[in-house]
Write a protein that holds these residues in place. Structure first.
Motif, PDB file in Angstrom:
ATOM      1  N   TYR A   3       0.192  -1.107   0.182  1.00 17.89           N
ATOM      2  CA  TYR A   3       0.176  -0.114  -0.176  1.00 17.89           C
ATOM      3  C   TYR A   3       0.875   1.232   0.029  1.00 17.89           C
ATOM      4  O   TYR A   3       1.364   1.148   0.365  1.00 17.89           O
ATOM      5  N   VAL A   4       0.370   2.538  -0.669  1.00 18.49           N
ATOM      6  CA  VAL A   4       0.959   3.821  -0.908  1.00 18.49           C
ATOM      7  C   VAL A   4      -0.288   3.967  -0.093  1.00 18.49           C
ATOM      8  O   VAL A   4      -1.468   4.387  -1.135  1.00 18.49           O
ATOM      9  N   ILE A   5       0.382   5.038   0.821  1.00 24.51           N
ATOM     10  CA  ILE A   5      -0.725   6.100   0.948  1.00 24.51           C
ATOM     11  C   ILE A   5      -0.580   7.006   1.016  1.00 24.51           C
ATOM     12  O   ILE A   5       0.814   8.357   1.639  1.00 24.51           O
ATOM     13  N   THR A   6      -1.288   8.382   0.496  1.00 25.46           N
ATOM     14  CA  THR A   6      -0.739   9.661  -0.135  1.00 25.46           C
ATOM     15  C   THR A   6      -2.263  10.502   0.911  1.00 25.46           C
ATOM     16  O   THR A   6      -3.625  10.359   0.687  1.00 25.46           O
ATOM     17  N   ARG A  16       6.316  16.085  -4.269  1.00 27.96           N
ATOM     18  CA  ARG A  16       5.837  14.841  -3.719  1.00 27.96           C
ATOM     19  C   ARG A  16       5.435  13.989  -4.564  1.00 27.96           C
ATOM     20  O   ARG A  16       5.689  12.342  -3.776  1.00 27.96           O
ATOM     21  N   THR A  17       4.243  14.039  -4.672  1.00 29.12           N
ATOM     22  CA  THR A  17       3.064  13.342  -5.181  1.00 29.12           C
ATOM     23  C   THR A  17       3.627  12.944  -6.232  1.00 29.12           C
ATOM     24  O   THR A  17       3.933  11.407  -6.689  1.00 29.12           O
ATOM     25  N   LYS A  18       4.295  13.560  -7.523  1.00 30.47           N
ATOM     26  CA  LYS A  18       5.418  13.126  -8.474  1.00 30.47           C
ATOM     27  C   LYS A  18       6.485  12.015  -7.520  1.00 30.47           C
ATOM     28  O   LYS A  18       6.167  10.921  -8.835  1.00 30.47           O
ATOM     29  N   SER A  19       6.745  12.099  -7.058  1.00 28.18           N
ATOM     30  CA  SER A  19       7.298  11.866  -6.969  1.00 28.18           C
ATOM     31  C   SER A  19       7.535   9.364  -5.922  1.00 28.18           C
ATOM     32  O   SER A  19       8.141   8.631  -6.576  1.00 28.18           O
ATOM     33  N   LEU A  21       4.707   8.425  -6.984  1.00 25.28           N
ATOM     34  CA  LEU A  21       3.934   7.697  -8.260  1.00 25.28           C
ATOM     35  C   LEU A  21       4.891   7.566  -9.312  1.00 25.28           C
ATOM     36  O   LEU A  21       5.162   6.440  -9.238  1.00 25.28           O
ATOM     37  N   ASP A  22       6.044   8.077  -9.382  1.00 28.16           N
ATOM     38  CA  ASP A  22       7.545   7.547  -9.667  1.00 28.16           C
ATOM     39  C   ASP A  22       8.221   6.217  -9.512  1.00 28.16           C
ATOM     40  O   ASP A  22       8.057   5.252  -9.986  1.00 28.16           O
ATOM     41  N   ARG A  23       8.162   6.320  -8.131  1.00 29.40           N
ATOM     42  CA  ARG A  23       9.133   5.387  -7.300  1.00 29.40           C
ATOM     43  C   ARG A  23       8.026   4.026  -6.412  1.00 29.40           C
ATOM     44  O   ARG A  23       8.725   3.194  -7.423  1.00 29.40           O
ATOM     45  N   THR A  24       6.787   4.255  -6.938  1.00 24.42           N
ATOM     46  CA  THR A  24       5.684   3.450  -7.183  1.00 24.42           C
ATOM     47  C   THR A  24       5.863   2.529  -8.187  1.00 24.42           C
ATOM     48  O   THR A  24       5.747   1.595  -8.613  1.00 24.42           O
ATOM     49  N   GLN A  30       9.848  -2.750 -12.858  1.00 21.68           N
ATOM     50  CA  GLN A  30      10.861  -3.101 -12.221  1.00 21.68           C
ATOM     51  C   GLN A  30      10.929  -4.223 -11.375  1.00 21.68           C
ATOM     52  O   GLN A  30      11.704  -5.205 -11.373  1.00 21.68           O
ATOM     53  N   ALA A  31      10.021  -4.710  -9.933  1.00 20.65           N
ATOM     54  CA  ALA A  31      10.649  -5.760  -9.191  1.00 20.65           C
ATOM     55  C   ALA A  31       9.635  -6.318  -9.186  1.00 20.65           C
ATOM     56  O   ALA A  31       9.118  -7.185  -8.325  1.00 20.65           O
ATOM     57  N   ASP A  32       8.538  -5.576 -10.081  1.00 22.44           N
ATOM     58  CA  ASP A  32       6.937  -6.700 -10.237  1.00 22.44           C
ATOM     59  C   ASP A  32       5.971  -6.602  -9.108  1.00 22.44           C
ATOM     60  O   ASP A  32       5.416  -8.014  -8.793  1.00 22.44           O
TER      61      ASP A  32
END
Length: 58
Positions: A3-6, A16-19, A21-24, A30-32
């Motif tokens: 889960y990603v919580i924002t 911060r939101t772009k970062s 979403l990019d990491r997710t 890449q990590a499936d």
């Protein structure tokens, strides 16, 4: 499940939101890994307001 919580997820975003979403997205690609994004700022306008006929189907 991961889960990603924002607090908010506006239509136009940056910083911060772009970062977040990019990491997710990179973890998904890449990590499936799979994720569910959870926001703590419910906006009834996005869900049809008080008129249930205008709400999206879940």
């Amino acid at each position: 499940m991961n889960y990603v919580i924002t607090s908010t997820l506006p239509n136009q975003f940056g910083g911060r939101t772009k970062s977040l979403l990019d990491r997710t997205k990179k973890l998904v690609q890449q990590a499936d890994m799979s994720f569910t994004i959870v926001t703590t700022n419910y906006n009834p306008v996005l869900h049809g307001g008080d008129d249930p006929s205008k709400r999206p189907n879940d």
